[in-house]
Motif scaffolding. Sequence first.
Motif, short mmCIF file in Angstrom:
data_model
loop_
_atom_site.label_atom_id
_atom_site.label_comp_id
_atom_site.label_asym_id
_atom_site.label_seq_id
_atom_site.Cartn_x
_atom_site.Cartn_y
_atom_site.Cartn_z
N GLU A 31 0.83 -1.19 0.00
CA GLU A 31 0.00 0.00 0.00
C GLU A 31 0.88 1.25 0.00
O GLU A 31 1.92 1.32 0.64
CB GLU A 31 -0.92 0.00 1.22
CG GLU A 31 -1.96 1.10 1.16
CD GLU A 31 -2.90 1.10 2.35
OE1 GLU A 31 -3.75 1.98 2.38
OE2 GLU A 31 -2.77 0.23 3.23
N PHE A 32 0.44 2.25 -0.74
CA PHE A 32 1.14 3.53 -0.88
C PHE A 32 1.55 4.10 0.48
O PHE A 32 2.70 4.49 0.68
CB PHE A 32 0.22 4.51 -1.62
CG PHE A 32 0.82 5.87 -1.85
CD1 PHE A 32 1.45 6.17 -3.05
CD2 PHE A 32 0.72 6.86 -0.88
CE1 PHE A 32 1.99 7.44 -3.26
CE2 PHE A 32 1.25 8.12 -1.09
CZ PHE A 32 1.89 8.40 -2.29
N ILE A 33 0.62 4.14 1.41
CA ILE A 33 0.88 4.75 2.72
C ILE A 33 1.97 3.97 3.46
O ILE A 33 2.83 4.56 4.12
CB ILE A 33 -0.41 4.86 3.55
CG1 ILE A 33 -1.33 5.87 2.88
CG2 ILE A 33 -0.14 5.23 4.99
CD1 ILE A 33 -2.73 5.93 3.46
N TYR A 34 1.95 2.65 3.35
CA TYR A 34 2.99 1.84 4.00
C TYR A 34 4.37 2.19 3.43
O TYR A 34 5.33 2.39 4.17
CB TYR A 34 2.71 0.34 3.83
CG TYR A 34 3.85 -0.49 4.37
CD1 TYR A 34 3.98 -0.72 5.73
CD2 TYR A 34 4.84 -0.99 3.51
CE1 TYR A 34 5.04 -1.44 6.24
CE2 TYR A 34 5.91 -1.71 4.02
CZ TYR A 34 6.00 -1.93 5.37
OH TYR A 34 7.06 -2.64 5.88
N ILE A 35 4.47 2.24 2.11
CA ILE A 35 5.75 2.56 1.46
C ILE A 35 6.20 3.96 1.87
O ILE A 35 7.36 4.17 2.23
CB ILE A 35 5.63 2.47 -0.08
CG1 ILE A 35 5.27 1.04 -0.50
CG2 ILE A 35 6.92 2.93 -0.74
CD1 ILE A 35 4.88 0.91 -1.96
N ARG A 36 5.28 4.91 1.83
CA ARG A 36 5.59 6.30 2.19
C ARG A 36 6.17 6.38 3.60
O ARG A 36 7.22 6.98 3.82
CB ARG A 36 4.33 7.15 2.09
CG ARG A 36 4.55 8.63 2.42
CD ARG A 36 3.26 9.34 2.71
NE ARG A 36 2.69 8.82 3.96
CZ ARG A 36 1.43 9.01 4.32
NH1 ARG A 36 0.59 9.67 3.55
NH2 ARG A 36 0.98 8.52 5.47
N THR A 42 7.54 12.03 1.55
CA THR A 42 6.27 12.73 1.48
C THR A 42 5.42 12.04 0.42
O THR A 42 5.95 11.31 -0.44
CB THR A 42 6.45 14.21 1.09
OG1 THR A 42 6.98 14.26 -0.26
CG2 THR A 42 7.38 14.94 2.04
N SER A 43 4.13 12.26 0.45
CA SER A 43 3.25 11.67 -0.56
C SER A 43 3.63 12.14 -1.95
O SER A 43 3.67 11.34 -2.90
CB SER A 43 1.79 12.03 -0.27
OG SER A 43 1.36 11.40 0.91
N GLY A 44 3.94 13.42 -2.08
CA GLY A 44 4.32 13.97 -3.38
C GLY A 44 5.61 13.36 -3.91
O GLY A 44 5.73 13.05 -5.10
N ASN A 45 6.59 13.19 -3.02
CA ASN A 45 7.86 12.62 -3.42
C ASN A 45 7.68 11.17 -3.85
O ASN A 45 8.21 10.74 -4.89
CB ASN A 45 8.86 12.74 -2.26
CG ASN A 45 10.26 12.42 -2.68
OD1 ASN A 45 10.78 11.38 -2.29
ND2 ASN A 45 10.88 13.30 -3.45
#
Length: 105
Positions: A31-36, A42-45
């Motif tokens: 999941e995106f949030i886990y990787i972030r 940051t989400s943008g990065n």
Amino acid sequence: MKHPAAGLDDLVHQRARLGILAIVSDVDAAEFIYIRDALELTSGNLSAHLRVLSEAEIVRVRKDPVLAGRNAKTWVSITGRGRELLEKEILALKELVRQVEGTLG
């Protein structure tokens, strides 16, 4: 004979991208949030790095449909090409470490 560092792939070797590939190589999808959070990005990065990897067909990014009252989840998975490039990168890093270890104390 070329130096082992010449075998590193700039597309894969960048710290965040290598971290993304390391995470997604071990699971069906992350999941995106886990990787972030795991990579302290940051989400943008993270989005920018995923765009580069996706355009190079190294990862696949998919969004779950939005359910009532919930945000859509974004999932990232590695492609066959991505797995091959990651394996090549790891081999180049191992060779680089072997060479440098022989010159240190």
